[in-house]
Each structure stands twice: as C-alpha cells, then as structure tokens.
Write an enzyme that holds these catalytic residues in place. Structure first.
Site, PDB file in Angstrom:
ATOM      1  CB  THR A  15      49.757  45.635  41.828  1.00 13.56           C
ATOM      2  OG1 THR A  15      48.347  45.365  41.867  1.00 13.56           O
ATOM      3  CG2 THR A  15      50.075  46.879  42.644  1.00 13.56           C
ATOM      4  N   GLY A  16      50.636  43.505  39.792  1.00 14.54           N
ATOM      5  CA  GLY A  16      50.354  42.241  39.130  1.00 14.54           C
ATOM      6  C   GLY A  16      50.621  42.244  37.644  1.00 14.54           C
ATOM      7  CB  ALA A  17      51.954  44.501  35.369  1.00  8.23           C
ATOM      8  CB  SER A  18      55.252  39.774  37.130  1.00  6.19           C
ATOM      9  OG  SER A  18      54.307  38.722  37.203  1.00  6.19           O
ATOM     10  CB  ILE A  23      44.547  40.860  33.747  1.00  2.22           C
ATOM     11  CG1 ILE A  23      43.819  39.601  33.297  1.00  2.22           C
ATOM     12  CG2 ILE A  23      43.589  42.052  33.773  1.00  2.22           C
ATOM     13  CD1 ILE A  23      42.719  39.148  34.245  1.00  2.22           C
ATOM     14  N   GLY A  24      47.255  42.441  34.233  1.00  2.00           N
ATOM     15  CA  GLY A  24      47.941  43.660  34.646  1.00  2.00           C
ATOM     16  C   GLY A  24      48.781  44.256  33.541  1.00  2.00           C
ATOM     17  CB  SER A 159      37.900  36.205  41.953  1.00  2.00           C
ATOM     18  OG  SER A 159      37.486  34.873  41.660  1.00  2.00           O
ATOM     19  CE1 TYR A 168      42.734  35.249  43.565  1.00  2.00           C
ATOM     20  CE2 TYR A 168      40.694  34.142  42.957  1.00  2.00           C
ATOM     21  CZ  TYR A 168      41.634  35.123  42.721  1.00  2.00           C
ATOM     22  OH  TYR A 168      41.489  35.971  41.664  1.00  2.00           O
TER      23      TYR A 168
END
Length: 259
Positions: A15-18, A23-24, A159, A168
């Site tokens: 996930t988070g690879a847009s 990083i993704g 984090s 966050y």
C-alpha cells in the site's frame, strides 16, 4: 487466467505506492526485481490534496515499470478510510494474482496539527486510514492466507512523530500495538509481523532547510533513501528473515540517537 497457469512467484501487496518517489514504490520495485509479483495500492484523491498533487495515469506507468522487471503487476485504487475497502482490495488482488504471501502497509494519511488545533474530523480520518485501515488489511490478509513459498509476512511502516503531528503520531502508535499483536495471534498460521521506522526520508515533502536540518541530526550525516527501507523490508519478506517477528526496527542511520 486460472491459478495453474500463473507464474510460480510469490505475491506481495504494497500500500502507499502511488508516486514513483515514494517508499512504497521503492518497496514494490525492489520486490519485483527479486522475483515477486506485485499488487500496489494508490488513492489519487489523497495525493490531490497534498502539495505534490496527483499524477494522471502514474499508477499505470508504474505498473508497466514493474512488468518490465518481470513481475505481474496490479494497481489497486483503494480508499482505506472506508471499512469495507481493505477486504475488497485483498479479494481483488487474490482474484487477479493468486494467494498473497506478504502484506506491506506503507500508506499514511498525514496532515500536521497539534493538540490545540487538531479537529475531530482530522483525528478520525488519521485513525481510520492509518490504524483501522491497517488492522482490516491485516485481518483480510490472514483470512485469505494459505502457506506457500515458505512465507507469510506482514510489515508496516511506522513513525515516532508526536508533538505538532498529533493525529498522525497517535495513529501510528496505535498501529504499532496492532502489528505486535498480529505477531503473536497469527504465528500459528506461519505469519510474521514486524514494524519498520524509516526515519526522515524526503519523498517530496521536505523543504531544503528541513532536509539539511534532519541530515545534520542523523549519525551518518544524510537523509534516508526509499531504497534503504526497501532493502530492509526485502530481508524481512525473505525466507531468511523468517525468525524476525514482533519487532519495531529503526532503519534510520542513527537518527534516534540524538547526535
């Protein structure tokens, strides 16, 4: 394509690879080069709300890049703020690529605010995406998991942000407990679960002044690179990394040492 005709490569959902500099994306690219098939999640509406903006068809271009590395690649649009989205996404990946051996949760909703200026709505959406969304991804992954390739891996990025980044940081702190619980509760399935704190990595969000400051606060004197995180996660996803479980690993060049 039926399962018998599929390639004998393990499948990872990242996930988070847009964005290609994320990083993704580095994790997805690395795993494709190491012989994995890759599904990756993106959500253009979130990117459009951030300073870097959304890039039309970026996910299709990135999928082609992964295919050029020999992987089958599947881009998956998913809004993790919706409770049904994680299971639907996992079902789509399994239907297209077959059983999923690894889940890498690299996504994050992150908008700076503190104790006095965080709205209830902002607090809720951070927890919906970063905490609840990851829990439901883990749950759906475990429910569909079937042992293969000697693997069964969950890795989530975390984090240690706290002050001035309240929703966050708090949502990531709660995430840590969920992943550690998964390391125990899913062990009987042959699944390991770990956390990686990558420290300061500029994927397009830092000002030059902030980048210089954070590099000076890191023992090795530079910022992290997406590839640094991707290399550690490659080990955790490998057969050789199977004895690491329930850990929060700081992969940050000594940033937390307080130089």
């Amino acid at each position: 394509m039926d399962i018998d005709a599929r390639s004998a490569r393990p499948v990872v959902f990242v996930t988070g690879a847009s964005r290609p500099e994320s990083i993704g994306a580095a994790i997805a690219r690395n795993q494709a080069s190491l012989g994995w098939d890759v599904a990756f999640a993106f959500w253009d509406d979130y990117d459009a709300s951030m300073p870097w903006g959304a890039h039309e068809r970026a996910h299709d271009v990135f999928a082609d890049e992964l295919r050029a590395l020999g992987a089958r690649a599947l881009p998956v649009a998913v809004d993790l703020s919706h409770p049904d989205a994680p299971a639907l996404a996992l079902n789509r990946v399994r239907a297209a690529l077959g059983p999923i051996q690894a889940l890498v949760a690299s996504h994050a909703h992150s908008v700076d605010s503190g104790i006095l200026d965080t709205s209830v709505e902002a607090f809720d959406v951070h927890f919906a995406v970063n905490t609840r969304g990851t829990w439901l991804l883990i749950k759906a992954f475990a429910e569909q998991y079937s042992s293969g390739f000697g693997l069964g891996r969950i890795v989530a990025l975390t984090s240690d942000h706290t002050a001035h980044n309240l929703p966050y940081g708090a949502s990531k702190g709660a995430l840590d407990r969920i992943v550690k619980a998964a390391a125990v509760e899913l062990a009987h399935l042959g699944i390991t679960a770990n956390l990686v704190n990558p420290g300061p990595i500029d994927t397009g969000w830092m000002t030059p002044e902030l980048a210089e400051q954070l590099a000076a606060e890191t023992a090795l004197g530079r910022l992290g690179r997406p590839q640094d995180t991707a290399d550690l996660i490659a080990f955790l996803l490998s057969v050789s990394g199977g004895w690491v479980n329930g850990q929060l690993l700081h992969s940050n060049g000594g940033f937390h040492l307080g130089v």
